[in-house]
Design a protein around this motif. Structure first.
Motif, PDB file in Angstrom:
ATOM      1  N   ARG A 141       2.063 -16.386  27.609  1.00  0.00           N
ATOM      2  CA  ARG A 141       1.409 -16.854  26.367  1.00  0.00           C
ATOM      3  C   ARG A 141       1.852 -18.311  26.457  1.00  0.00           C
ATOM      4  NH1 ARG A 141       3.436 -13.669  23.229  1.00  0.00           N
ATOM      5  NH2 ARG A 141       4.696 -14.859  21.691  1.00  0.00           N
ATOM      6  N   VAL A 142       1.090 -19.323  26.138  1.00  0.00           N
ATOM      7  CA  VAL A 142       1.489 -20.662  25.702  1.00  0.00           C
ATOM      8  C   VAL A 142       0.659 -21.080  24.497  1.00  0.00           C
ATOM      9  CG1 VAL A 142       1.056 -23.045  26.811  1.00  0.00           C
ATOM     10  CG2 VAL A 142       1.146 -21.194  28.328  1.00  0.00           C
ATOM     11  N   GLU A 143       1.901 -21.709  23.610  1.00  0.00           N
ATOM     12  CA  GLU A 143       1.314 -21.971  22.206  1.00  0.00           C
ATOM     13  C   GLU A 143       1.841 -23.337  22.021  1.00  0.00           C
ATOM     14  OE1 GLU A 143       2.682 -17.497  20.360  1.00  0.00           O
ATOM     15  OE2 GLU A 143       4.074 -19.281  20.311  1.00  0.00           O
ATOM     16  N   PRO A 144       0.926 -23.969  21.153  1.00  0.00           N
ATOM     17  CA  PRO A 144       1.230 -25.157  20.605  1.00  0.00           C
ATOM     18  C   PRO A 144       2.475 -25.227  19.495  1.00  0.00           C
ATOM     19  CG  PRO A 144      -0.565 -24.594  19.699  1.00  0.00           C
ATOM     20  CD  PRO A 144      -0.439 -23.293  20.568  1.00  0.00           C
ATOM     21  N   LEU A 145       3.324 -26.221  19.439  1.00  0.00           N
ATOM     22  CA  LEU A 145       4.347 -26.343  18.392  1.00  0.00           C
ATOM     23  C   LEU A 145       3.505 -26.136  16.756  1.00  0.00           C
ATOM     24  CD1 LEU A 145       6.667 -28.899  19.548  1.00  0.00           C
ATOM     25  CD2 LEU A 145       6.785 -26.426  20.169  1.00  0.00           C
ATOM     26  N   ALA A 146       4.363 -25.685  16.037  1.00  0.00           N
ATOM     27  CA  ALA A 146       3.611 -25.363  14.709  1.00  0.00           C
ATOM     28  C   ALA A 146       3.660 -26.703  14.187  1.00  0.00           C
ATOM     29  CB  ALA A 146       4.603 -24.440  14.111  1.00  0.00           C
ATOM     30  N   PRO A 147       2.616 -26.774  13.111  1.00  0.00           N
ATOM     31  CA  PRO A 147       2.563 -28.246  12.327  1.00  0.00           C
ATOM     32  C   PRO A 147       3.821 -28.573  11.743  1.00  0.00           C
ATOM     33  CG  PRO A 147       0.684 -26.752  11.738  1.00  0.00           C
ATOM     34  CD  PRO A 147       1.747 -25.763  12.589  1.00  0.00           C
ATOM     35  N   GLY A 148       3.999 -29.678  12.205  1.00  0.00           N
ATOM     36  CA  GLY A 148       5.324 -30.339  11.594  1.00  0.00           C
ATOM     37  C   GLY A 148       6.524 -30.056  12.504  1.00  0.00           C
TER      38      GLY A 148
END
Length: 322
Positions: free
Chosen positions: A263-270
Protein backbone atom coordinates in the motif's frame (compact mmCIF):
# COMPACT_ATOMS: atom_id res chain seq x y z
CA UNK A 1 13.22 -57.40 -7.97
CA UNK A 2 13.97 -53.67 -8.09
CA UNK A 3 14.57 -53.84 -11.85
CA UNK A 4 11.25 -55.63 -12.34
CA UNK A 5 9.40 -53.00 -10.34
CA UNK A 6 11.12 -50.18 -12.21
CA UNK A 7 10.09 -51.75 -15.52
CA UNK A 8 6.51 -52.20 -14.28
CA UNK A 9 6.30 -48.54 -13.23
CA UNK A 10 7.64 -47.44 -16.61
CA UNK A 11 5.17 -49.76 -18.37
CA UNK A 12 2.28 -48.26 -16.41
CA UNK A 13 3.41 -44.69 -17.04
CA UNK A 14 3.84 -45.26 -20.77
CA UNK A 15 0.52 -47.08 -21.11
CA UNK A 16 -1.41 -44.28 -19.38
CA UNK A 17 0.46 -41.60 -21.35
CA UNK A 18 0.30 -42.94 -24.91
CA UNK A 19 -3.33 -44.15 -25.07
CA UNK A 20 -5.95 -41.58 -25.97
CA UNK A 21 -8.75 -42.46 -23.55
CA UNK A 22 -9.10 -43.85 -20.07
CA UNK A 23 -7.67 -47.35 -19.59
CA UNK A 24 -9.81 -49.69 -17.49
CA UNK A 25 -8.44 -51.72 -14.59
CA UNK A 26 -9.01 -55.04 -16.35
CA UNK A 27 -7.17 -53.86 -19.45
CA UNK A 28 -4.27 -52.68 -17.29
CA UNK A 29 -4.22 -56.02 -15.49
CA UNK A 30 -4.31 -57.94 -18.77
CA UNK A 31 -1.31 -56.10 -20.17
CA UNK A 32 0.86 -55.46 -17.12
CA UNK A 33 -0.19 -57.72 -14.23
CA UNK A 34 -1.35 -60.83 -16.09
CA UNK A 35 0.29 -63.38 -13.77
CA UNK A 36 -0.92 -61.79 -10.54
CA UNK A 37 -3.78 -63.00 -8.37
CA UNK A 38 -6.74 -60.71 -7.71
CA UNK A 39 -5.34 -59.66 -4.34
CA UNK A 40 -1.79 -59.19 -5.61
CA UNK A 41 -3.00 -57.14 -8.57
CA UNK A 42 -5.04 -54.80 -6.38
CA UNK A 43 -2.15 -54.34 -3.99
CA UNK A 44 0.53 -53.76 -6.64
CA UNK A 45 -1.62 -51.54 -8.85
CA UNK A 46 -2.65 -49.25 -6.00
CA UNK A 47 0.96 -49.00 -4.79
CA UNK A 48 2.30 -48.33 -8.29
CA UNK A 49 -0.28 -45.58 -8.90
CA UNK A 50 0.59 -43.82 -5.65
CA UNK A 51 4.31 -44.14 -6.31
CA UNK A 52 3.99 -42.51 -9.73
CA UNK A 53 1.83 -39.74 -8.27
CA UNK A 54 4.39 -39.14 -5.52
CA UNK A 55 6.97 -38.63 -8.28
CA UNK A 56 4.85 -35.95 -9.91
CA UNK A 57 2.98 -37.96 -12.56
CA UNK A 58 -0.60 -36.54 -12.90
CA UNK A 59 -2.69 -39.72 -13.08
CA UNK A 60 -6.36 -38.92 -13.71
CA UNK A 61 -9.37 -41.11 -12.96
CA UNK A 62 -12.52 -41.02 -15.07
CA UNK A 63 -14.96 -42.86 -17.29
CA UNK A 64 -15.38 -43.24 -21.01
CA UNK A 65 -18.84 -41.67 -21.06
CA UNK A 66 -19.85 -38.99 -18.52
CA UNK A 67 -23.53 -39.89 -18.99
CA UNK A 68 -23.09 -43.46 -17.73
CA UNK A 69 -21.43 -44.90 -14.66
CA UNK A 70 -19.12 -47.26 -16.49
CA UNK A 71 -15.93 -48.79 -15.16
CA UNK A 72 -13.44 -46.26 -13.82
CA UNK A 73 -10.37 -45.83 -16.00
CA UNK A 74 -7.02 -44.11 -15.72
CA UNK A 75 -4.84 -41.92 -17.91
CA UNK A 76 -2.00 -39.40 -17.88
CA UNK A 77 -3.19 -36.29 -19.68
CA UNK A 78 -0.62 -35.07 -22.23
CA UNK A 79 -1.75 -31.49 -21.54
CA UNK A 80 -0.84 -31.87 -17.89
CA UNK A 81 2.35 -33.83 -18.52
CA UNK A 82 3.70 -31.83 -21.45
CA UNK A 83 6.53 -29.32 -21.12
CA UNK A 84 6.75 -25.98 -22.93
CA UNK A 85 9.35 -25.82 -25.71
CA UNK A 86 11.80 -23.81 -23.61
CA UNK A 87 14.94 -24.53 -21.66
CA UNK A 88 13.90 -25.88 -18.27
CA UNK A 89 14.90 -24.21 -15.06
CA UNK A 90 15.76 -26.38 -12.06
CA UNK A 91 12.35 -25.75 -10.47
CA UNK A 92 10.50 -26.67 -13.68
CA UNK A 93 12.57 -29.81 -14.06
CA UNK A 94 11.85 -30.87 -10.50
CA UNK A 95 8.13 -31.40 -11.17
CA UNK A 96 8.34 -33.59 -14.27
CA UNK A 97 8.34 -36.97 -12.53
CA UNK A 98 10.16 -40.26 -12.86
CA UNK A 99 10.23 -40.62 -16.65
CA UNK A 100 11.67 -37.16 -17.30
CA UNK A 101 14.06 -37.06 -14.36
CA UNK A 102 15.98 -40.13 -15.47
CA UNK A 103 15.21 -40.38 -19.18
CA UNK A 104 18.86 -40.63 -20.17
CA UNK A 105 19.83 -42.79 -17.22
CA UNK A 106 21.06 -46.04 -18.75
CA UNK A 107 19.02 -48.45 -16.65
CA UNK A 108 15.68 -46.71 -17.07
CA UNK A 109 16.28 -45.84 -20.73
CA UNK A 110 16.62 -49.57 -21.33
CA UNK A 111 13.47 -50.23 -19.31
CA UNK A 112 11.58 -47.68 -21.40
CA UNK A 113 12.54 -49.35 -24.68
CA UNK A 114 11.49 -52.72 -23.28
CA UNK A 115 8.22 -51.25 -22.00
CA UNK A 116 7.23 -50.01 -25.46
CA UNK A 117 8.13 -53.37 -27.02
CA UNK A 118 6.07 -55.37 -24.52
CA UNK A 119 3.04 -53.10 -24.71
CA UNK A 120 3.05 -53.32 -28.50
CA UNK A 121 3.40 -57.10 -28.43
CA UNK A 122 0.51 -57.34 -25.96
CA UNK A 123 -1.80 -55.51 -28.34
CA UNK A 124 -1.83 -52.05 -26.79
CA UNK A 125 -2.38 -49.22 -29.26
CA UNK A 126 0.82 -47.31 -28.52
CA UNK A 127 1.51 -43.85 -29.89
CA UNK A 128 5.24 -43.45 -29.27
CA UNK A 129 5.08 -39.79 -30.36
CA UNK A 130 3.57 -39.05 -26.96
CA UNK A 131 6.92 -39.90 -25.41
CA UNK A 132 8.32 -36.71 -26.92
CA UNK A 133 6.59 -34.92 -24.05
CA UNK A 134 9.32 -36.09 -21.70
CA UNK A 135 12.34 -35.60 -23.93
CA UNK A 136 14.38 -33.03 -21.87
CA UNK A 137 17.83 -34.33 -20.96
CA UNK A 138 18.24 -34.70 -17.23
CA UNK A 139 21.00 -37.19 -16.56
CA UNK A 140 21.67 -38.75 -13.17
CA UNK A 141 25.45 -38.92 -13.06
CA UNK A 142 26.00 -39.58 -9.35
CA UNK A 143 27.19 -43.20 -8.85
CA UNK A 144 24.91 -43.65 -5.84
CA UNK A 145 21.73 -42.69 -7.74
CA UNK A 146 20.77 -46.29 -8.58
CA UNK A 147 21.18 -47.45 -5.01
CA UNK A 148 18.99 -44.73 -3.51
CA UNK A 149 16.29 -45.00 -6.19
CA UNK A 150 16.05 -48.76 -5.70
CA UNK A 151 16.06 -48.37 -1.92
CA UNK A 152 13.13 -45.93 -2.14
CA UNK A 153 11.16 -48.46 -4.17
CA UNK A 154 12.06 -51.40 -1.93
CA UNK A 155 11.90 -49.52 1.41
CA UNK A 156 15.46 -50.67 2.18
CA UNK A 157 17.91 -48.82 4.42
CA UNK A 158 21.14 -47.46 2.91
CA UNK A 159 24.53 -47.02 4.56
CA UNK A 160 27.04 -44.59 3.05
CA UNK A 161 29.90 -42.22 3.85
CA UNK A 162 28.99 -38.57 3.55
CA UNK A 163 31.16 -35.45 3.24
CA UNK A 164 29.62 -32.50 5.03
CA UNK A 165 29.25 -29.10 3.40
CA UNK A 166 32.18 -26.72 3.79
CA UNK A 167 34.61 -29.22 5.27
CA UNK A 168 36.66 -32.37 4.65
CA UNK A 169 34.99 -34.42 7.41
CA UNK A 170 33.37 -37.67 6.29
CA UNK A 171 30.85 -39.47 8.49
CA UNK A 172 29.07 -42.80 8.17
CA UNK A 173 25.30 -42.45 7.76
CA UNK A 174 22.44 -44.92 7.81
CA UNK A 175 19.25 -43.66 6.20
CA UNK A 176 15.76 -44.86 5.36
CA UNK A 177 15.22 -43.08 2.00
CA UNK A 178 11.79 -41.55 1.34
CA UNK A 179 12.49 -40.13 -2.11
CA UNK A 180 15.07 -38.82 -4.58
CA UNK A 181 14.51 -35.29 -5.90
CA UNK A 182 16.26 -32.74 -8.09
CA UNK A 183 16.70 -29.23 -6.75
CA UNK A 184 18.69 -26.33 -8.26
CA UNK A 185 20.42 -28.66 -10.71
CA UNK A 186 21.52 -31.27 -8.14
CA UNK A 187 20.15 -34.60 -6.90
CA UNK A 188 19.20 -35.11 -3.25
CA UNK A 189 17.83 -37.96 -1.17
CA UNK A 190 15.30 -37.17 1.55
CA UNK A 191 14.82 -39.64 4.36
CA UNK A 192 15.07 -40.61 8.01
CA UNK A 193 18.59 -40.68 9.50
CA UNK A 194 18.49 -43.77 11.74
CA UNK A 195 21.55 -42.88 13.84
CA UNK A 196 20.40 -39.31 14.46
CA UNK A 197 16.71 -40.20 14.74
CA UNK A 198 15.69 -37.25 12.59
CA UNK A 199 14.72 -36.25 9.06
CA UNK A 200 17.63 -35.32 6.79
CA UNK A 201 18.40 -34.21 3.21
CA UNK A 202 21.64 -35.43 1.56
CA UNK A 203 23.23 -34.25 -1.67
CA UNK A 204 24.20 -37.28 -3.74
CA UNK A 205 27.37 -35.65 -5.07
CA UNK A 206 28.72 -35.61 -1.48
CA UNK A 207 28.36 -39.36 -1.03
CA UNK A 208 31.88 -40.78 -0.73
CA UNK A 209 32.65 -44.23 -2.07
CA UNK A 210 29.94 -46.83 -2.52
CA UNK A 211 26.46 -46.50 -1.03
CA UNK A 212 25.19 -49.91 0.15
CA UNK A 213 21.70 -51.21 0.78
CA UNK A 214 21.55 -52.98 4.15
CA UNK A 215 18.95 -55.23 5.71
CA UNK A 216 15.76 -56.58 4.22
CA UNK A 217 13.27 -54.76 1.96
CA UNK A 218 10.10 -53.39 3.50
CA UNK A 219 11.61 -52.62 6.91
CA UNK A 220 10.08 -49.14 7.09
CA UNK A 221 7.19 -47.09 5.74
CA UNK A 222 7.27 -43.53 4.44
CA UNK A 223 5.21 -41.35 6.82
CA UNK A 224 1.79 -40.46 5.46
CA UNK A 225 1.51 -37.08 3.78
CA UNK A 226 5.25 -36.66 3.23
CA UNK A 227 6.19 -34.35 0.34
CA UNK A 228 9.89 -34.96 -0.28
CA UNK A 229 10.15 -32.10 -2.77
CA UNK A 230 8.73 -29.62 -0.26
CA UNK A 231 11.08 -30.94 2.43
CA UNK A 232 14.09 -30.50 0.17
CA UNK A 233 13.07 -26.97 -0.76
CA UNK A 234 12.41 -25.96 2.84
CA UNK A 235 15.77 -27.41 3.94
CA UNK A 236 17.92 -26.12 1.10
CA UNK A 237 16.21 -22.77 0.60
CA UNK A 238 14.38 -21.96 3.85
CA UNK A 239 11.93 -19.09 3.79
CA UNK A 240 13.06 -16.23 6.00
CA UNK A 241 10.66 -14.64 8.41
CA UNK A 242 8.92 -11.57 7.02
CA UNK A 243 7.70 -8.62 9.05
CA UNK A 244 5.54 -5.58 8.25
CA UNK A 245 7.36 -2.28 7.85
CA UNK A 246 6.25 1.31 7.32
CA UNK A 247 8.59 3.64 5.42
CA UNK A 248 8.52 7.31 4.48
CA UNK A 249 9.77 7.61 0.91
CA UNK A 250 10.47 10.82 -0.95
CA UNK A 251 8.16 11.41 -3.96
CA UNK A 252 9.99 10.35 -7.13
CA UNK A 253 12.40 8.03 -5.25
CA UNK A 254 12.43 4.43 -4.06
CA UNK A 255 10.84 2.95 -7.19
CA UNK A 256 11.80 -0.67 -6.37
CA UNK A 257 10.30 -0.29 -2.90
CA UNK A 258 7.13 1.16 -4.38
CA UNK A 259 6.68 -1.78 -6.75
CA UNK A 260 6.78 -4.24 -3.84
CA UNK A 261 4.68 -2.18 -1.45
CA UNK A 262 1.31 -3.53 -0.38
CA UNK A 263 0.00 0.00 0.00
CA UNK A 264 1.22 3.54 -0.82
CA UNK A 265 -0.44 6.44 0.98
CA UNK A 266 -0.03 10.22 0.83
CA UNK A 267 0.76 11.94 4.10
CA UNK A 268 -2.23 13.16 6.07
CA UNK A 269 -3.22 16.84 5.68
CA UNK A 270 -0.86 18.96 7.72
CA UNK A 271 1.62 16.10 8.19
CA UNK A 272 5.18 16.98 7.18
CA UNK A 273 7.99 14.78 5.96
CA UNK A 274 11.50 14.68 7.46
CA UNK A 275 12.69 17.77 5.57
CA UNK A 276 9.34 19.34 4.65
CA UNK A 277 9.41 18.09 1.04
CA UNK A 278 7.05 15.72 -0.76
CA UNK A 279 6.79 12.31 0.92
CA UNK A 280 4.59 9.22 0.83
CA UNK A 281 4.08 6.34 3.25
CA UNK A 282 4.81 2.80 2.04
CA UNK A 283 3.61 -0.41 3.73
CA UNK A 284 5.69 -3.54 3.00
CA UNK A 285 6.09 -7.08 4.35
CA UNK A 286 9.65 -8.39 3.87
CA UNK A 287 12.63 -9.95 5.72
CA UNK A 288 14.04 -7.11 7.88
CA UNK A 289 17.67 -7.81 6.98
CA UNK A 290 16.99 -7.44 3.24
CA UNK A 291 14.98 -4.29 3.78
CA UNK A 292 17.67 -2.66 5.92
CA UNK A 293 20.28 -3.04 3.19
CA UNK A 294 17.98 -1.50 0.58
CA UNK A 295 16.96 1.40 2.83
CA UNK A 296 20.61 2.30 3.40
CA UNK A 297 21.21 2.32 -0.35
CA UNK A 298 18.57 5.07 -0.76
CA UNK A 299 20.30 7.44 1.65
CA UNK A 300 18.12 10.37 2.79
CA UNK A 301 15.26 9.47 0.44
CA UNK A 302 13.89 6.76 2.76
CA UNK A 303 13.16 6.83 6.50
CA UNK A 304 11.88 4.02 8.74
CA UNK A 305 8.77 4.62 10.83
CA UNK A 306 8.12 1.02 11.92
CA UNK A 307 9.23 -1.36 13.31
CA UNK A 308 11.53 0.13 15.92
CA UNK A 309 14.03 -2.74 15.58
CA UNK A 310 14.47 -2.05 11.86
CA UNK A 311 14.93 1.67 12.55
CA UNK A 312 17.64 0.88 15.15
CA UNK A 313 19.42 -1.43 12.70
CA UNK A 314 19.54 1.28 10.03
CA UNK A 315 20.77 3.92 12.52
CA UNK A 316 23.48 1.58 13.85
CA UNK A 317 24.75 0.80 10.36
CA UNK A 318 24.80 4.48 9.47
CA UNK A 319 26.80 5.12 12.63
CA UNK A 320 29.30 2.48 11.61
CA UNK A 321 29.76 4.09 8.20
CA UNK A 322 30.42 7.52 9.67
Amino acid sequence: MAAAKTERLMNLLIMLLVQRGYVGRERIRELLYRDSSDEAFERMFERDKEELRSLGVPIETGGHDPLFEDEAGYRVSPDQFALPPIELTADEAAVIGLATKVWEHARLAEATTEAVRKLTAAGADVDVAALDLVEPRLAAEEPSFDVFLEAVQERTEVRFDYRTSGGPDVTSRRVQPWGVVRFSGRWYVVGFDVDRADRRVFRLSRVEGEARKVGEPGVYQVPAGIDVRAIAKATLRPERAQEPAVLLVRVGAGHALRRRAERVEPLAPGERGPDGGGWERLHLVEPPSDLADEILAHGTDVYVEEPAALRRTVIERLGGVS
